[in-house]
Design a protein around this motif. Structure first.
Motif, PDB file in Angstrom:
ATOM      1  N   ASP A  50       0.957  -1.282  -0.106  1.00  0.00           N
ATOM      2  CA  ASP A  50       0.031   0.063  -0.136  1.00  0.00           C
ATOM      3  C   ASP A  50       0.963   1.334   0.104  1.00  0.00           C
ATOM      4  O   ASP A  50       0.390   2.293   0.033  1.00  0.00           O
ATOM      5  CB  ASP A  50      -0.728   0.126   1.270  1.00  0.00           C
ATOM      6  CG  ASP A  50      -2.105  -0.880   1.002  1.00  0.00           C
ATOM      7  OD1 ASP A  50      -2.364  -1.381   0.185  1.00  0.00           O
ATOM      8  OD2 ASP A  50      -2.694  -1.098   2.177  1.00  0.00           O
ATOM      9  N   LEU A  51       2.085   0.966   0.162  1.00  0.00           N
ATOM     10  CA  LEU A  51       3.134   2.144   0.201  1.00  0.00           C
ATOM     11  C   LEU A  51       3.905   2.530  -1.060  1.00  0.00           C
ATOM     12  O   LEU A  51       4.562   1.549  -1.707  1.00  0.00           O
ATOM     13  CB  LEU A  51       4.160   2.152   1.263  1.00  0.00           C
ATOM     14  CG  LEU A  51       4.963   3.134   1.559  1.00  0.00           C
ATOM     15  CD1 LEU A  51       4.382   4.420   2.155  1.00  0.00           C
ATOM     16  CD2 LEU A  51       6.113   2.704   2.716  1.00  0.00           C
ATOM     17  N   MET A  52       3.357   3.401  -1.807  1.00  0.00           N
ATOM     18  CA  MET A  52       4.080   3.667  -3.004  1.00  0.00           C
ATOM     19  C   MET A  52       5.347   3.963  -3.268  1.00  0.00           C
ATOM     20  O   MET A  52       6.274   3.721  -3.990  1.00  0.00           O
ATOM     21  CB  MET A  52       3.012   4.947  -3.780  1.00  0.00           C
ATOM     22  CG  MET A  52       1.639   4.835  -4.099  1.00  0.00           C
ATOM     23  SD  MET A  52       1.595   3.355  -5.173  1.00  0.00           S
ATOM     24  CE  MET A  52       0.932   2.054  -4.039  1.00  0.00           C
ATOM     25  N   SER A  53       5.925   4.589  -2.133  1.00  0.00           N
ATOM     26  CA  SER A  53       7.435   4.855  -1.900  1.00  0.00           C
ATOM     27  C   SER A  53       8.188   3.373  -1.839  1.00  0.00           C
ATOM     28  O   SER A  53       9.314   3.272  -2.468  1.00  0.00           O
ATOM     29  CB  SER A  53       7.692   5.466  -0.395  1.00  0.00           C
ATOM     30  OG  SER A  53       7.094   6.539  -0.309  1.00  0.00           O
ATOM     31  N   ASP A  54       7.638   2.435  -1.437  1.00  0.00           N
ATOM     32  CA  ASP A  54       8.265   0.995  -1.618  1.00  0.00           C
ATOM     33  C   ASP A  54       8.285   0.659  -2.970  1.00  0.00           C
ATOM     34  O   ASP A  54       9.309   0.083  -3.433  1.00  0.00           O
ATOM     35  CB  ASP A  54       7.691  -0.097  -0.699  1.00  0.00           C
ATOM     36  CG  ASP A  54       8.199   0.128   0.738  1.00  0.00           C
ATOM     37  OD1 ASP A  54       9.464   0.310   1.087  1.00  0.00           O
ATOM     38  OD2 ASP A  54       7.498  -0.349   1.677  1.00  0.00           O
ATOM     39  N   LEU A  69      -4.414   0.650  -2.070  1.00  0.00           N
ATOM     40  CA  LEU A  69      -4.270   2.191  -2.133  1.00  0.00           C
ATOM     41  C   LEU A  69      -5.248   2.303  -3.571  1.00  0.00           C
ATOM     42  O   LEU A  69      -4.300   2.294  -4.675  1.00  0.00           O
ATOM     43  CB  LEU A  69      -3.156   2.441  -1.995  1.00  0.00           C
ATOM     44  CG  LEU A  69      -2.995   4.166  -1.983  1.00  0.00           C
ATOM     45  CD1 LEU A  69      -3.339   4.681  -0.712  1.00  0.00           C
ATOM     46  CD2 LEU A  69      -1.577   4.697  -2.542  1.00  0.00           C
ATOM     47  N   ASN A  71      -6.064   5.486  -5.508  1.00  0.00           N
ATOM     48  CA  ASN A  71      -5.985   6.752  -5.884  1.00  0.00           C
ATOM     49  C   ASN A  71      -5.108   7.174  -7.153  1.00  0.00           C
ATOM     50  O   ASN A  71      -4.552   6.046  -7.689  1.00  0.00           O
ATOM     51  CB  ASN A  71      -5.637   7.893  -4.656  1.00  0.00           C
ATOM     52  CG  ASN A  71      -4.024   7.646  -4.186  1.00  0.00           C
ATOM     53  OD1 ASN A  71      -3.186   7.765  -4.926  1.00  0.00           O
ATOM     54  ND2 ASN A  71      -3.948   7.466  -2.906  1.00  0.00           N
ATOM     55  N   GLN A  73      -2.332   8.564  -7.790  1.00  0.00           N
ATOM     56  CA  GLN A  73      -0.992   8.565  -7.448  1.00  0.00           C
ATOM     57  C   GLN A  73      -0.589   7.054  -7.614  1.00  0.00           C
ATOM     58  O   GLN A  73       0.796   6.648  -7.831  1.00  0.00           O
ATOM     59  CB  GLN A  73      -0.307   8.882  -6.219  1.00  0.00           C
ATOM     60  CG  GLN A  73      -0.527  10.547  -6.204  1.00  0.00           C
ATOM     61  CD  GLN A  73      -0.300  11.368  -7.472  1.00  0.00           C
ATOM     62  OE1 GLN A  73       1.053  10.885  -8.032  1.00  0.00           O
ATOM     63  NE2 GLN A  73      -0.714  12.267  -7.933  1.00  0.00           N
ATOM     64  N   THR A  77       2.438   6.099 -10.023  1.00  0.00           N
ATOM     65  CA  THR A  77       3.619   5.234  -9.561  1.00  0.00           C
ATOM     66  C   THR A  77       3.875   4.051 -10.646  1.00  0.00           C
ATOM     67  O   THR A  77       5.033   3.762 -10.711  1.00  0.00           O
ATOM     68  CB  THR A  77       3.353   4.714  -8.221  1.00  0.00           C
ATOM     69  OG1 THR A  77       3.010   5.889  -7.179  1.00  0.00           O
ATOM     70  CG2 THR A  77       4.362   4.045  -7.577  1.00  0.00           C
TER      71      THR A  77
END
Lengths: 132, 138
Positions: A50-54, A69, A71, A73, A77
């Motif tokens: 769920d973490l786009m940074s990852d 997630l 949305n 972004q 991503t």
């Protein structure tokens, strides 16, 4: 002792074997909301987050992203990471902005009613590979 | 070649538009796909940072056969301690940013791991300039 009843999947794939997105959607009881004409694309590995940074730290492409997630972004991503198939678990819905951006980038979007754990388990059992 | 993109702080629905446009340019120029990915991932992280933290910003990119030079300059609160901001896991992101799947304190370290060169200058209360450089040849 009471055993949990396990669903037997019709599709069994050897480890490391690539799988068509169409089969994946079927296994996950998923609804394809974008890229219906691209389902013969093959996938070999999956990343669930769920973490786009990852997601942005992954060096590999050619993977399927599983996420809860929902949305715009998430789609951005995927675009930057060269990911062309996304499964939205936990019944998350794709909104019109996401759909438009995904269509522009020839992506396949699948909505799935299962939890991330269940969906991951099914795909792992079917032979798809983790990224690490 | 020179490119410029204006970035609006706080507008999350548009975050990534500049990175997307520049990715299309790199693809048209047949740049190596691995370098395209490194470049656009770093650019996207930096673009999201402007949207997340600054009031507005401008991205200027110079591209030639040797290198890709990206300058992101914003008007915003600035970074009081750049060394701290570079640490993995350190973040000052708002709940709104976290809802977008960011704000885990991984952006700047990820820019650094993708870029050939990274330079950050900042003045508290004024803004931040991030310079990212990639070489096209080894």
């Amino acid at each position: 002792m009471k055993f949990r009843q396990l669903k037997i999947f019709k599709v069994t794939v050897n480890k490391s074997e690539r799988m068509k997105v169409e089969q994946i959607a079927e296994l996950l009881d998923g609804k394809v909301v974008c890229g219906q004409d691209l389902l013969d694309r093959n996938v070999n590995s999956v990343f669930a987050s769920d973490l786009m940074s990852d997601v942005l730290t992954l060096k590999s492409d050619d993977l399927l992203l599983m996420t809860g997630l929902g949305n715009v972004q998430t789609i951005r991503t995927a675009e930057m990471s060269d990911i062309s198939t996304i499964i939205f678990v936990r019944n998350k819905k794709v909104n019109p902005d996401m759909l438009e951006l995904a269509a522009e980038n020839d992506m396949i979007l699948i909505e799935c009613p299962y939890s991330m754990f269940k969906a991951s388990g099914i795909l792992y059992q079917a032979g798809l590979e983790p990224i690490y | 070649m020179h490119f410029e993109y204006l970035i609006e702080g706080g507008n999350f629905s548009k975050a990534g538009t500049a990175s997307s446009l520049f990715k299309k340019v790199l693809k048209q120029l047949n740049v190596d796909p691995i370098l395209i990915k490194r470049t656009v991932v770093a650019l996207y992280e930096a673009e999201v940072n402007i949207v997340a933290h600054a009031y507005n910003g401008v991205i200027k990119i110079d591209l030639d056969t040797e290198r890709i030079y990206i300058n992101l300059t914003d008007e915003g609160p600035g970074i009081p301690d750049i060394e701290l901001a570079m640490q993995k896991g350190y973040s000052t992101a708002s709940p709104e940013v976290r809802e977008m799947g960011f704000g885990a304190g991984m952006g700047l370290p990820n820019i650094q791991s993708n870029a050939d060169n990274l330079r950050i200058r900042s003045e508290v209360g004024k803004g931040t300039t991030v310079e990212i450089e990639f070489f096209l040849k080894n």
